[in-house]
Design an enzyme around this catalytic site. Structure first.
Site: not given
Ligand code: PGA
Length: 255
Positions: A95, A165
């Site tokens: 992450h 992401e």
């Molecule tokens: P968010 O987080 O939906 O709050 O942007 C997603 C993540 O960081 O996995």
């Protein structure tokens, strides 16, 4: 039927076990009729054991990190095997908030390999910090995928879920911007191509998710037009009704 996947990443929330149980039970109640969605909740590791005891056949548990090793002298770490024994079946790895703390592709690669041996399905997060006019961000993501998946056997590859992401769209990023389903679609196509070049037909069943400020308002668009097999929600997963709403949208969009 090929199910879609909705993952809730609680990050370092909530503060108490009582709140965690309330949130988890609230989601469990609201998604009790879900049939077409694999629902995975990744709470802080300290809550895993207790949440695993709450009865629901609809939600699976995941962790947010795992140390590459089984037991040993590694102060402060928790291994994939331990997480499995607590009830986790998935683990988020790489992450951006962990990469920010110094985690490299090489470390993530070790964690992925070890998690698979422990019986966990890794959710590998990739994504560029920002976008540049020369489209260098494609190379950045390609490099993340190639280094994180180096040496993974073709037999194991379908266990891995890739979550795209874009860091610039994550809710915790200062001055964040909204990503569009088109941003997700072009990267999902690109990621599928990298996976297919590297792993051939064994990659065909791999799932790709989108994550970055997903909400009940835009989940439908991302599922419909984002070229992905599901979503990874952070902030929205801390609200039982918002997260369940996303699951319900996923159920409808899978028709
Ligand atoms: P968010 O987080 O939906 O709050 O942007 C997603 C993540 O960081 O996995």
């Amino acid at each position: 039927m090929l199910k879609k996947i909705i993952i809730g990443n609680w990050k370092m929330n909530p503060l108490t076990l009582k709140e965690a149980e309330k949130l988890f039970s609230g989601v469990a109640r609201e998604v009790s009729r879900a049939k077409k969605t694999d629902i995975i909740i990744c709470p802080p590791v300290v809550f895993l054991n207790k949440l695993a005891k709450i009865r629901t056949s609809k939600i699976k548990l995941g962790a947010q990190d795992a140390f590459p090793g089984d037991v040993g002298a590694f102060t402060g770490e928790v291994s994939g095997e331990m997480l499995y024994n607590l009830g986790a079946r998935y683990v988020i790895l790489g992450h951006s908030e962990r990469r920010e703390l110094g985690e490299t592709n090489i470390i993530i690669n070790k964690k992925i390999k070890n998690s698979i041996v422990a019986g966990l399905r890794p959710v590998l997060c990739v994504g560029e910090n920002s976008r540049d006019g020369n489209h260098e961000y494609f190379n950045f993501v390609k490099n993340q995928i190639e280094e994180c998946l180096a040496g993974i056997s073709k037999n194991s590859i379908s266990k891995i879920i890739v979550a795209y992401e874009p860091v610039w769209a994550i809710s915790s990023t200062p001055d964040r911007k909204d990503a569009t389903p088109h941003d997700s679609l072009e990267m999902a196509i690109f990621i599928r191509k990298i996976l297919s070049d590297k792993f051939g037909k064994d990659s065909a069943n791999m799932k790709i998710l989108y994550g970055g400020s997903v909400s009940e308002k835009d989940a439908g668009e991302f599922l419909q037009d984002g070229g992905v097999d599901g979503l990874l929600a952070g902030r929205a997963s801390l609200d039982a009704s918002k997260f369940s709403h996303i699951v319900k949208i996923c159920e409808i969009s899978s028709n």
